[in-house]
Motif scaffolding. Sequence first.
Motif, PDB file in Angstrom:
ATOM      1  N   GLY A 169       4.745  15.677   9.109  1.00  0.00           N
ATOM      2  CA  GLY A 169       4.711  15.958  10.543  1.00  0.00           C
ATOM      3  C   GLY A 169       3.704  15.116  11.298  1.00  0.00           C
ATOM      4  N   ASP A 170       3.348  13.957  10.754  1.00  0.00           N
ATOM      5  CA  ASP A 170       2.393  13.080  11.444  1.00  0.00           C
ATOM      6  C   ASP A 170       3.078  12.322  12.569  1.00  0.00           C
ATOM      7  N   ILE A 171       2.975  12.848  13.733  1.00  0.00           N
ATOM      8  CA  ILE A 171       3.609  12.215  14.883  1.00  0.00           C
ATOM      9  C   ILE A 171       2.567  11.987  15.955  1.00  0.00           C
ATOM     10  N   PHE A 172       2.608  10.800  16.546  1.00  0.00           N
ATOM     11  CA  PHE A 172       1.662  10.455  17.602  1.00  0.00           C
ATOM     12  C   PHE A 172       2.416  10.294  18.911  1.00  0.00           C
ATOM     13  N   PHE A 173       1.822  10.831  19.962  1.00  0.00           N
ATOM     14  CA  PHE A 173       2.375  10.606  21.289  1.00  0.00           C
ATOM     15  C   PHE A 173       1.736   9.333  21.847  1.00  0.00           C
ATOM     16  N   GLY A 174       2.525   8.554  22.590  1.00  0.00           N
ATOM     17  CA  GLY A 174       1.944   7.339  23.155  1.00  0.00           C
ATOM     18  C   GLY A 174       2.678   6.903  24.405  1.00  0.00           C
ATOM     19  N   PHE A 175       2.086   5.974  25.114  1.00  0.00           N
ATOM     20  CA  PHE A 175       2.788   5.396  26.268  1.00  0.00           C
ATOM     21  C   PHE A 175       2.360   3.949  26.503  1.00  0.00           C
ATOM     22  N   ASN A 176       3.234   3.206  27.121  1.00  0.00           N
ATOM     23  CA  ASN A 176       2.925   1.859  27.608  1.00  0.00           C
ATOM     24  C   ASN A 176       3.186   1.872  29.111  1.00  0.00           C
ATOM     25  N   ILE A 177       2.287   1.272  29.859  1.00  0.00           N
ATOM     26  CA  ILE A 177       2.532   1.124  31.295  1.00  0.00           C
ATOM     27  C   ILE A 177       2.361  -0.351  31.621  1.00  0.00           C
ATOM     28  N   ASN A 219       5.328   7.390  14.473  1.00  0.00           N
ATOM     29  CA  ASN A 219       4.451   7.741  13.354  1.00  0.00           C
ATOM     30  C   ASN A 219       3.386   6.665  13.117  1.00  0.00           C
ATOM     31  N   SER A 220       3.254   5.719  14.061  1.00  0.00           N
ATOM     32  CA  SER A 220       2.215   4.696  13.869  1.00  0.00           C
ATOM     33  C   SER A 220       1.228   4.717  15.029  1.00  0.00           C
ATOM     34  N   ARG A 221      -0.013   4.428  14.707  1.00  0.00           N
ATOM     35  CA  ARG A 221      -1.052   4.439  15.743  1.00  0.00           C
ATOM     36  C   ARG A 221      -1.344   3.045  16.255  1.00  0.00           C
ATOM     37  N   GLY A 222      -1.043   2.048  15.444  1.00  0.00           N
ATOM     38  CA  GLY A 222      -1.360   0.679  15.839  1.00  0.00           C
ATOM     39  C   GLY A 222      -0.342   0.159  16.827  1.00  0.00           C
ATOM     40  N   ASP A 252       0.839  -1.189   0.000  1.00  0.00           N
ATOM     41  CA  ASP A 252       0.000   0.000   0.000  1.00  0.00           C
ATOM     42  C   ASP A 252       0.887   1.257   0.000  1.00  0.00           C
ATOM     43  N   ASP A 253       0.721   2.130  -1.032  1.00  0.00           N
ATOM     44  CA  ASP A 253       1.643   3.275  -1.096  1.00  0.00           C
ATOM     45  C   ASP A 253       1.256   4.426  -0.167  1.00  0.00           C
ATOM     46  N   THR A 254       0.219   4.216   0.634  1.00  0.00           N
ATOM     47  CA  THR A 254      -0.072   5.225   1.653  1.00  0.00           C
ATOM     48  C   THR A 254       0.521   4.823   3.010  1.00  0.00           C
ATOM     49  N   THR A 255       1.391   3.785   2.978  1.00  0.00           N
ATOM     50  CA  THR A 255       1.997   3.348   4.251  1.00  0.00           C
ATOM     51  C   THR A 255       3.486   3.679   4.283  1.00  0.00           C
ATOM     52  N   PHE A 256       4.030   3.741   5.462  1.00  0.00           N
ATOM     53  CA  PHE A 256       5.423   4.158   5.673  1.00  0.00           C
ATOM     54  C   PHE A 256       6.100   3.202   6.644  1.00  0.00           C
ATOM     55  N   ASP A 257       7.438   3.267   6.661  1.00  0.00           N
ATOM     56  CA  ASP A 257       8.172   2.511   7.682  1.00  0.00           C
ATOM     57  C   ASP A 257       7.898   3.130   9.055  1.00  0.00           C
ATOM     58  N   VAL A 295       4.185  -2.458  11.623  1.00  0.00           N
ATOM     59  CA  VAL A 295       5.219  -2.841  10.654  1.00  0.00           C
ATOM     60  C   VAL A 295       4.693  -2.651   9.230  1.00  0.00           C
ATOM     61  N   ALA A 296       3.448  -3.120   8.994  1.00  0.00           N
ATOM     62  CA  ALA A 296       2.952  -3.173   7.629  1.00  0.00           C
ATOM     63  C   ALA A 296       2.039  -2.004   7.261  1.00  0.00           C
ATOM     64  N   GLU A 297       1.389  -1.394   8.240  1.00  0.00           N
ATOM     65  CA  GLU A 297       0.333  -0.438   7.897  1.00  0.00           C
ATOM     66  C   GLU A 297       0.442   0.884   8.654  1.00  0.00           C
ATOM     67  N   THR A 298       1.683   1.340   8.838  1.00  0.00           N
ATOM     68  CA  THR A 298       1.869   2.655   9.457  1.00  0.00           C
ATOM     69  C   THR A 298       1.481   3.739   8.456  1.00  0.00           C
ATOM     70  N   THR A 299       0.595   4.615   8.873  1.00  0.00           N
ATOM     71  CA  THR A 299       0.097   5.632   7.936  1.00  0.00           C
ATOM     72  C   THR A 299       0.687   7.016   8.187  1.00  0.00           C
ATOM     73  N   GLY A 300       1.360   7.178   9.299  1.00  0.00           N
ATOM     74  CA  GLY A 300       1.902   8.496   9.615  1.00  0.00           C
ATOM     75  C   GLY A 300       3.070   8.853   8.707  1.00  0.00           C
ATOM     76  N   ASP A 301       2.960   9.999   8.023  1.00  0.00           N
ATOM     77  CA  ASP A 301       4.014  10.455   7.124  1.00  0.00           C
ATOM     78  C   ASP A 301       4.853  11.497   7.857  1.00  0.00           C
ATOM     79  N   LEU A 302       6.083  11.129   8.166  1.00  0.00           N
ATOM     80  CA  LEU A 302       6.929  12.030   8.945  1.00  0.00           C
ATOM     81  C   LEU A 302       7.146  13.363   8.239  1.00  0.00           C
ATOM     82  N   SER A 303       7.216  13.313   6.873  1.00  0.00           N
ATOM     83  CA  SER A 303       7.462  14.552   6.142  1.00  0.00           C
ATOM     84  C   SER A 303       6.278  15.510   6.260  1.00  0.00           C
TER      85      SER A 303
END
Lengths: 300, 185
Positions: free
Chosen positions: A283-291, A263-266, A237-242, A273-281
Amino acid sequence: MNKKILTFLTVLLAITFTHFQSYAQEDLLELLEEETKTENNTEYAYATFKATRIINGQSVENTAGGVLSFIIAHRFGKINDGFYQLFGLDQSTIRFGLEYGITDDLNIGLGRSSFQKTFDFYGKYKLLKQSSGAKNMPVTLSLFSGIAATGVEDLSPGNEDVFSSRLSYTYQLLLARKFNNNFSLQLSPTVIHRNLVRTPEIDNDVFATGIGARYKLSNRVTLNAEYFYRFRTDNLDDTTFDAIAVGFDIETGGHVFQLHITNSRGMLERYFVAETTGDLSEGDIFFGFNISRVFTIVEK
Amino acid sequence: MKNLFLTIVFSVIIINIGFAQGKYFTRTGHISFFSEAALENIDAHNNQGTCILDSESGELALSVLIKGFEFEKALMQEHFNENYLESHKFPKSTFKGKITNLDDVNFDGNGKYNVKFEGDLTIHGETNAVSSAGILEVADNTINASASFPVTVKDYKIKIPKTVIDNIAKVVEVKVELKLEPYKR
């Protein structure tokens, strides 16, 4: 003849005397040091990473045998959505999961993500353990295998809804080395198979490798970074990124907090790995945390 | 002359054996500690303590690998090494000292003796003087030794963050149990 014997005796006495001296002056701690040197111990590397995930991806660490770990993870919306969405905090996705150590080497886990309403189940097995001493092993090697099922209604509109098309599979080799007390590096060759993809042009299989590292900033805080490189993207899918992620591990007793930007929400292999949609160019950046919080079920 | 020669040779041998026999040794000493705090108790054990005791001078030395301590909870063990004792920097803890009432102990006959000892205890790279009492039991040329003493965590610059102040005791009770056997070189 007598002279010879006398010389011999003098030498003998001299030797005895020095021997005697060495006994008298011997430091007992040094003696212990010598005694323990002859012992051939194997020393295993421990705490290559602080948590069972580097950031998004699995690390070689396991939840210990008899220990149950409860993991809550969040990924928020795009930071560049601005104040209206409170920089993404208004739109959170959550995964909560349980992980149990059947033994120190074998973990199983299950979880549920709000992202694509996905259930997941996995196992992780530590095959080789990094060690030095009598047994020398330069790396730790773990095998990871997971299965995920999306619960989204009407997954493929207009087509018959078969359960198998909801499934995806992940296989990983996790190869890590703790180079010193501060620095650890991991390579994670990954294969992902999706039973159903968005268009026929998109390949069901994705081949990638993760590379992740951590650097200890203090005894309780580490800096982590992780990148998943897909070997071939022209059939995807060309709308996905590393996927790329940077974050901190902060440890407080029974908890580990992992705070990061990515840059991934999943939070499952298929999605990051396969379906990251955030495009760094863009500025698609997501904040996240694991506890994670551990509960000792079976005490040693 | 020949007799003199033999006498000297034998006396040399005897002196050497005598010295070796004066020492007692173990590499399977049991060292444990117990921390009692408001939220949880922590109990850790190590069965790889090495100790040597010189019965002639009363001097003794003890050494233990920090990584060899086993806890009931895996995470405690990791934090003990990683955050508190920093075993990568300070892999060993040692004690070097002497029995101060050596005259009360008869190493040649069986019996049980109360002993006092003092010396330097090194933990986490910090050395402090300690003195305490223990028991020596001589039984057929082996010595069962036991002692316990309190260790104040702060004295050894082991930092406990405020968030876990109710989980870890400020003073930890350390117990040592040794079965010492004649030391052979």
